[in-house]
Design a protein around this motif. Sequence first.
Motif, PDB file in Angstrom:
ATOM      1  N   ARG A 136       0.011  -6.108   9.253  1.00 51.53           N
ATOM      2  CA  ARG A 136      -0.927  -5.702  10.290  1.00 51.53           C
ATOM      3  C   ARG A 136      -1.722  -6.921  10.727  1.00 51.53           C
ATOM      4  NH1 ARG A 136      -4.885  -2.238   6.561  1.00 51.53           N
ATOM      5  NH2 ARG A 136      -5.719  -3.955   5.339  1.00 51.53           N
TER       6      ARG A 136
ATOM      7  N   GLU B 153       0.844  -1.193   0.000  1.00 54.66           N
ATOM      8  CA  GLU B 153       0.000   0.000   0.000  1.00 54.66           C
ATOM      9  C   GLU B 153       0.882   1.247   0.000  1.00 54.66           C
ATOM     10  OE1 GLU B 153      -3.904   0.909   2.499  1.00 54.66           O
ATOM     11  OE2 GLU B 153      -2.114   1.119   3.744  1.00 54.66           O
TER      12      GLU B 153
ATOM     13  N   GLN C 236      -5.148  -8.522  11.205  1.00 52.43           N
ATOM     14  CA  GLN C 236      -6.436  -8.269  10.569  1.00 52.43           C
ATOM     15  C   GLN C 236      -7.399  -7.702  11.606  1.00 52.43           C
ATOM     16  OE1 GLN C 236      -7.319 -12.023   8.644  1.00 52.43           O
ATOM     17  NE2 GLN C 236      -6.436 -11.315   6.731  1.00 52.43           N
ATOM     18  N   GLY C 237      -8.131  -6.708  11.186  1.00 54.00           N
ATOM     19  CA  GLY C 237      -9.034  -6.015  12.090  1.00 54.00           C
ATOM     20  C   GLY C 237      -8.455  -4.695  12.572  1.00 54.00           C
ATOM     21  N   ASN C 238      -7.145  -4.551  12.498  1.00 51.57           N
ATOM     22  CA  ASN C 238      -6.495  -3.286  12.847  1.00 51.57           C
ATOM     23  C   ASN C 238      -6.478  -2.382  11.628  1.00 51.57           C
ATOM     24  OD1 ASN C 238      -6.003  -4.315  15.357  1.00 51.57           O
ATOM     25  ND2 ASN C 238      -3.790  -4.413  15.147  1.00 51.57           N
ATOM     26  N   SER C 239      -6.577  -1.084  11.848  1.00 54.56           N
ATOM     27  CA  SER C 239      -6.539  -0.154  10.727  1.00 54.56           C
ATOM     28  C   SER C 239      -5.124   0.300  10.407  1.00 54.56           C
ATOM     29  CB  SER C 239      -7.418   1.064  11.030  1.00 54.56           C
ATOM     30  OG  SER C 239      -6.970   1.709  12.210  1.00 54.56           O
ATOM     31  N   ARG C 240      -4.209   0.191  11.368  1.00 57.41           N
ATOM     32  CA  ARG C 240      -2.835   0.654  11.158  1.00 57.41           C
ATOM     33  C   ARG C 240      -1.874  -0.517  11.041  1.00 57.41           C
ATOM     34  NH1 ARG C 240      -1.247   5.283  15.158  1.00 57.41           N
ATOM     35  NH2 ARG C 240       0.577   5.069  13.838  1.00 57.41           N
TER      36      ARG C 240
END
Length: 76
Positions: free
Chosen positions: A18, A11, A20-24
């Motif tokens: 990361r 990205e 999974q489920g975390n935005s950062r």
Amino acid sequence: MAGGNIETYYEDGVWKNRAQGNSRASNIGETKADVQARGREMAIERGVEHVIKKRDGTIGEKNTYPRSRDKNPPKG
């Protein structure tokens, strides 16, 4: 520490890991190999699946690392 599977993905010109489920992202790097190795270590430590995505975002590989069971658990 999050308990989700670890995802290695591309990205904004860098490779990232990361849970999974975390935005950062937990960590980033310039080469897929370096970031993928760190993602594998994270997945092994947590006993979860490591999902490795291709540059286009599609899943390229999945590896499951079951939580190891301590053969000599503490007594009492």
